[in-house]
Design an enzyme around this catalytic site. Structure first.
Site, PDB file in Angstrom:
ATOM      1  N   HIS A   1       0.857  -1.190   0.000  1.00  0.00           N
ATOM      2  CA  HIS A   1       0.000   0.000   0.000  1.00  0.00           C
ATOM      3  C   HIS A   1       0.892   1.238   0.000  1.00  0.00           C
ATOM      4  O   HIS A   1       1.931   1.263   0.631  1.00  0.00           O
ATOM      5  CB  HIS A   1      -0.885   0.020   1.258  1.00  0.00           C
ATOM      6  CG  HIS A   1      -2.059   0.926   1.123  1.00  0.00           C
ATOM      7  ND1 HIS A   1      -1.979   2.274   1.320  1.00  0.00           N
ATOM      8  CD2 HIS A   1      -3.336   0.672   0.770  1.00  0.00           C
ATOM      9  CE1 HIS A   1      -3.172   2.811   1.126  1.00  0.00           C
ATOM     10  NE2 HIS A   1      -4.011   1.875   0.787  1.00  0.00           N
TER      11      HIS A   1
ATOM     12  N   ASP B   1      -7.901  -5.221  -0.037  1.00  0.00           N
ATOM     13  CA  ASP B   1      -8.391  -6.116  -1.094  1.00  0.00           C
ATOM     14  C   ASP B   1      -8.054  -7.576  -0.850  1.00  0.00           C
ATOM     15  O   ASP B   1      -8.559  -8.451  -1.554  1.00  0.00           O
ATOM     16  CB  ASP B   1      -7.800  -5.669  -2.444  1.00  0.00           C
ATOM     17  CG  ASP B   1      -8.345  -4.317  -2.837  1.00  0.00           C
ATOM     18  OD1 ASP B   1      -7.565  -3.364  -2.970  1.00  0.00           O
ATOM     19  OD2 ASP B   1      -9.584  -4.210  -2.949  1.00  0.00           O
TER      20      ASP B   1
HETATM   21  C1  SDX Z   1      -6.229  -0.004  -2.956  1.00  0.00           C
HETATM   22  O1  SDX Z   1      -4.348   4.470  -2.063  1.00  0.00           O
HETATM   23  C2  SDX Z   1      -5.331   3.900  -1.466  1.00  0.00           C
HETATM   24  O2  SDX Z   1      -5.760   4.348  -0.422  1.00  0.00           O
HETATM   25  C3  SDX Z   1      -5.928   2.706  -2.181  1.00  0.00           C
HETATM   26  C4  SDX Z   1      -6.941   1.876  -1.415  1.00  0.00           C
HETATM   27  C5  SDX Z   1      -8.218   2.650  -1.170  1.00  0.00           C
HETATM   28  O3  SDX Z   1      -8.923   2.337  -0.198  1.00  0.00           O
HETATM   29  O4  SDX Z   1      -8.554   3.519  -2.014  1.00  0.00           O
HETATM   30  O5  SDX Z   1      -6.395   1.483  -0.176  1.00  0.00           O
HETATM   31  C6  SDX Z   1      -7.355   0.630  -2.185  1.00  0.00           C
HETATM   32  O6  SDX Z   1      -6.048   0.327  -4.091  1.00  0.00           O
HETATM   33  C7  SDX Z   1      -5.313  -0.968  -2.253  1.00  0.00           C
HETATM   34  C8  SDX Z   1      -4.149  -1.483  -3.163  1.00  0.00           C
HETATM   35  C9  SDX Z   1      -4.668  -2.619  -4.069  1.00  0.00           C
HETATM   36  N1  SDX Z   1      -3.622  -3.012  -5.037  1.00  0.00           N
HETATM   37  C10 SDX Z   1      -2.972  -4.191  -4.949  1.00  0.00           C
HETATM   38  O7  SDX Z   1      -3.131  -5.008  -4.041  1.00  0.00           O
HETATM   39  C11 SDX Z   1      -2.013  -4.460  -6.108  1.00  0.00           C
HETATM   40  C12 SDX Z   1      -0.681  -5.007  -5.556  1.00  0.00           C
HETATM   41  N2  SDX Z   1       0.006  -3.905  -4.821  1.00  0.00           N
HETATM   42  C13 SDX Z   1       0.956  -3.140  -5.552  1.00  0.00           C
HETATM   43  O8  SDX Z   1       0.855  -3.044  -6.916  1.00  0.00           O
HETATM   44  C14 SDX Z   1       1.458  -1.907  -4.785  1.00  0.00           C
HETATM   45  O9  SDX Z   1       1.777  -2.315  -3.526  1.00  0.00           O
HETATM   46  C15 SDX Z   1       0.554  -0.680  -4.718  1.00  0.00           C
HETATM   47  C16 SDX Z   1       0.059  -0.284  -6.044  1.00  0.00           C
HETATM   48  C17 SDX Z   1      -0.594  -0.934  -3.794  1.00  0.00           C
HETATM   49  C18 SDX Z   1       1.394   0.457  -4.127  1.00  0.00           C
HETATM   50  O10 SDX Z   1       2.340   0.801  -5.061  1.00  0.00           O
HETATM   51  P1  SDX Z   1       3.529   1.853  -4.716  1.00  0.00           P
HETATM   52  O11 SDX Z   1       3.240   2.586  -3.466  1.00  0.00           O
HETATM   53  O12 SDX Z   1       3.788   2.633  -5.963  1.00  0.00           O
HETATM   54  O13 SDX Z   1       4.746   0.913  -4.379  1.00  0.00           O
HETATM   55  P2  SDX Z   1       5.807   0.429  -5.437  1.00  0.00           P
HETATM   56  O14 SDX Z   1       5.121  -0.149  -6.617  1.00  0.00           O
HETATM   57  O15 SDX Z   1       6.786   1.541  -5.659  1.00  0.00           O
HETATM   58  O16 SDX Z   1       6.539  -0.782  -4.645  1.00  0.00           O
HETATM   59  C19 SDX Z   1       7.612  -0.519  -3.724  1.00  0.00           C
HETATM   60  C20 SDX Z   1       8.409  -1.822  -3.701  1.00  0.00           C
HETATM   61  C21 SDX Z   1       8.866  -2.275  -5.104  1.00  0.00           C
HETATM   62  O17 SDX Z   1      10.025  -3.059  -4.945  1.00  0.00           O
HETATM   63  P3  SDX Z   1      11.517  -2.342  -5.162  1.00  0.00           P
HETATM   64  O18 SDX Z   1      11.456  -1.673  -6.537  1.00  0.00           O
HETATM   65  O19 SDX Z   1      11.636  -1.350  -4.026  1.00  0.00           O
HETATM   66  O20 SDX Z   1      12.477  -3.493  -5.097  1.00  0.00           O
HETATM   67  O21 SDX Z   1       7.589  -2.879  -3.205  1.00  0.00           O
HETATM   68  C22 SDX Z   1       7.414  -3.859  -4.222  1.00  0.00           C
HETATM   69  C23 SDX Z   1       7.766  -3.194  -5.531  1.00  0.00           C
HETATM   70  O22 SDX Z   1       8.203  -4.154  -6.488  1.00  0.00           O
HETATM   71  N3  SDX Z   1       5.996  -4.257  -4.184  1.00  0.00           N
HETATM   72  C24 SDX Z   1       5.567  -5.511  -4.337  1.00  0.00           C
HETATM   73  C25 SDX Z   1       4.168  -5.436  -4.172  1.00  0.00           C
HETATM   74  N4  SDX Z   1       3.795  -4.173  -3.937  1.00  0.00           N
HETATM   75  C26 SDX Z   1       4.940  -3.431  -3.948  1.00  0.00           C
HETATM   76  N5  SDX Z   1       6.217  -6.677  -4.574  1.00  0.00           N
HETATM   77  C27 SDX Z   1       5.431  -7.787  -4.667  1.00  0.00           C
HETATM   78  N6  SDX Z   1       4.076  -7.800  -4.514  1.00  0.00           N
HETATM   79  C28 SDX Z   1       3.413  -6.639  -4.274  1.00  0.00           C
HETATM   80  N7  SDX Z   1       2.087  -6.642  -4.129  1.00  0.00           N
END
Ligand code: SDX
Length: 428
Positions: free
Chosen positions: A307, A364
């Site tokens: 998140h 989720d």
């Molecule tokens: C919602 O914003 C809100 O408030 C949203 C929400 C709401 O109520 O409105 O809470 C609802 O949208 C919840 C999120 C649902 N999405 C998912 O579950 C999809 C999977 N999660 C990711 O795609 C991600 O964690 C996000 C999109 C939720 C957040 O993305 P960020 O903040 O841009 O983080 P990032 O992509 O920059 O990741 C940081 C690191 C990366 O690794 P490094 O490059 O540092 O090595 O964390 C890793 C990412 O690769 N990472 C994950 C991961 N999520 C982040 N690695 C594996 N699995 C994951 N799910």
């Protein structure tokens, strides 16, 4: 604590005001940065950028705190109905008995759709994505209520427009489902509560009216309360950006639906179930999937994890995890996906990759299992999120008008070609 930020740039010093919110969040007000320094900031994804001052929702990602208008989500989840919570988010206070009765009556009054809208549903292919239908029909509904197009001046007034939207989003969603399964539309029943009416419109048959069990109605109520708002997430920010041009409320939330649809946002709840089903069908060990999620050479991610704001547990996922247990028990159901979800959570909690990145289950991760238990079809999961988030979108749209917020228009840094002259085609 200082009350100014000093920026030292190109041998000069610039001062910027600091602002502290009611929960001691602090910001540097850079409204005049470009005019004074010629510089803009760059913050792709806006992780460090505030877009507004808001009284609606407070999230503390480090402590896993979520409050709507100051009320902790844990209390609202346990004690409030979705209609009460929607009223709180819209108007800032929990409703008295009279106000709740009037609000509920308004929702009841506005539940039906104009009969001509049926033709638009009937013209759609049965496999049309429900989120595409929802976004389109939200704009279509406003064609039958021209008075809502200009809420703040000569329009129907905010109260009526908000109730109309909150109520009709349910009917549109149910009719999208009925059209997809080739069944006749169910008209809203004014004797039912908000959640029961939705479930009736989804599942009643000509020969059998659907009366949800108290367990199912309570589970849907909880799901909607937990999704009602979440400060400046992607879809709410979209509603504010569109609304900042003074576009009407219906077109603004229609855009919010489109932003919510993405699998990184509201589309994640169905993506989690698809991921768990694939894990179950594949028979491969969970460690394979965890390894894939950590590998940089592929786009696979553990859906429902991580998140932008919560760097601790998402309080909503804790509430949902407990609710799923209770609902499955009370419905005397088992769901093998829940066992996989639990094992996946347990393994990631012990894995350095996830711990170092503060990747915990988000709202989720368990919500899809709850929707499965109450019989909502998979392709409707993001639509359920949209129904829940509607009060938050409406309240944020209303707040931007109350604050007379400027039109959103970010800047950029250009990295393309420098100036060059047109060449005739024979010279290219
Ligand atoms: C919602 O914003 C809100 O408030 C949203 C929400 C709401 O109520 O409105 O809470 C609802 O949208 C919840 C999120 C649902 N999405 C998912 O579950 C999809 C999977 N999660 C990711 O795609 C991600 O964690 C996000 C999109 C939720 C957040 O993305 P960020 O903040 O841009 O983080 P990032 O992509 O920059 O990741 C940081 C690191 C990366 O690794 P490094 O490059 O540092 O090595 O964390 C890793 C990412 O690769 N990472 C994950 C991961 N999520 C982040 N690695 C594996 N699995 C994951 N799910």
């Amino acid at each position: 604590m200082s009350d100014k930020a000093i920026l030292s740039l190109d041998g000069k010093k610039f001062e910027f005001d600091l602002f502290t919110g009611s929960e001691n969040e602090r910001c540097i007000d850079i409204t005049h940065l470009r005019k004074e320094t010629g510089y803009i900031t760059m913050d792709q994804g806006f992780g460090n950028t505030g877009s507004c001052f808001s009284d609606i929702t407070f999230v503390d990602g480090a402590k896993g705190i979520l409050r709507y208008r100051g009320y902790p989500i844990e209390e609202l989840a346990e004690k409030a109905t979705f209609v009460e919570t929607a009223y709180l988010i819209l108007y800032g206070e929990l409703p008295s008995a009279d106000k709740l009765r009037n609000f509920s009556n308004s929702l009841r009054e506005h539940a039906p759709l104009h009969t001509n809208l049926k033709h638009h549903f009937e013209g759609l292919p049965s496999d049309a994505p429900p989120m595409a239908i929802l976004s389109a029909m939200l704009n279509m509904v406003s064609c039958f209520h021209p008075e809502v197009l200009d809420v703040h001046t000569k329009g129907a007034g905010f109260d009526r427009t908000a109730a109309l939207l909150l109520s009709k989003v349910r009917t549109i969603a149910a009719w999208a489902y009925r059209m997809a399964v080739g069944k006749p539309f169910n008209h809203p029943n004014p004797n039912f509560s908000y959640c029961s009416n939705f479930l009736h419109m989804m599942f009643s048959e000509p020969y059998q009216e659907y009366i949800p069990s108290p367990v199912v109605e309570k589970a849907l109520n909880l799901f909607l309360v937990l999704h009602a708002d979440h400060e400046q997430n992607c879809s709410t920010s979209t509603v504010r950006v569109v609304g900042s041009s003074r576009a009407n409320l219906f077109s603004s939330v229609s855009a919010g639906v489109c932003a919510l649809w993405g699998p990184l946002h509201g589309g994640a709840n169905s993506a989690v179930i698809q991921m768990l089903e694939e894990i179950k069908e594949s028979g491969r060990p969970l460690t394979d999937y965890i390894k894939m999620a950590k590998a940089k050479n592929n786009t696979f991610r553990l859906m429902g994890f991580g998140h932008r704001v919560y760097k601790n547990f998402d309080p909503r996922s804790l509430i949902l995890k407990k609710a799923v247990d209770e609902v499955l028990h009370e419905l005397n159901m088992e769901d093998p996906l829940l066992d996989i979800a639990r094992e996946l959570e347990e393994k990631t909690l012990q894995d350095d990759y996830f711990k170092e990145r503060n990747l915990y289950p988000n709202v989720d991760f368990y919500s899809g299992i709850l929707l499965r238990a109450i019989g909502i079809p998979l392709n409707m999961y993001p639509v359920m999120f949209a129904i829940g988030r509607m009060p938050g979108w409406i309240a944020n749209w209303h707040e931007l008008h109350a604050h007379k917020q400027r039109i959103s228009r970010p800047r950029q840094i250009y990295t393309g070609s420098n100036t060059r002259s047109y060449k005739p085609i024979e010279e290219r």
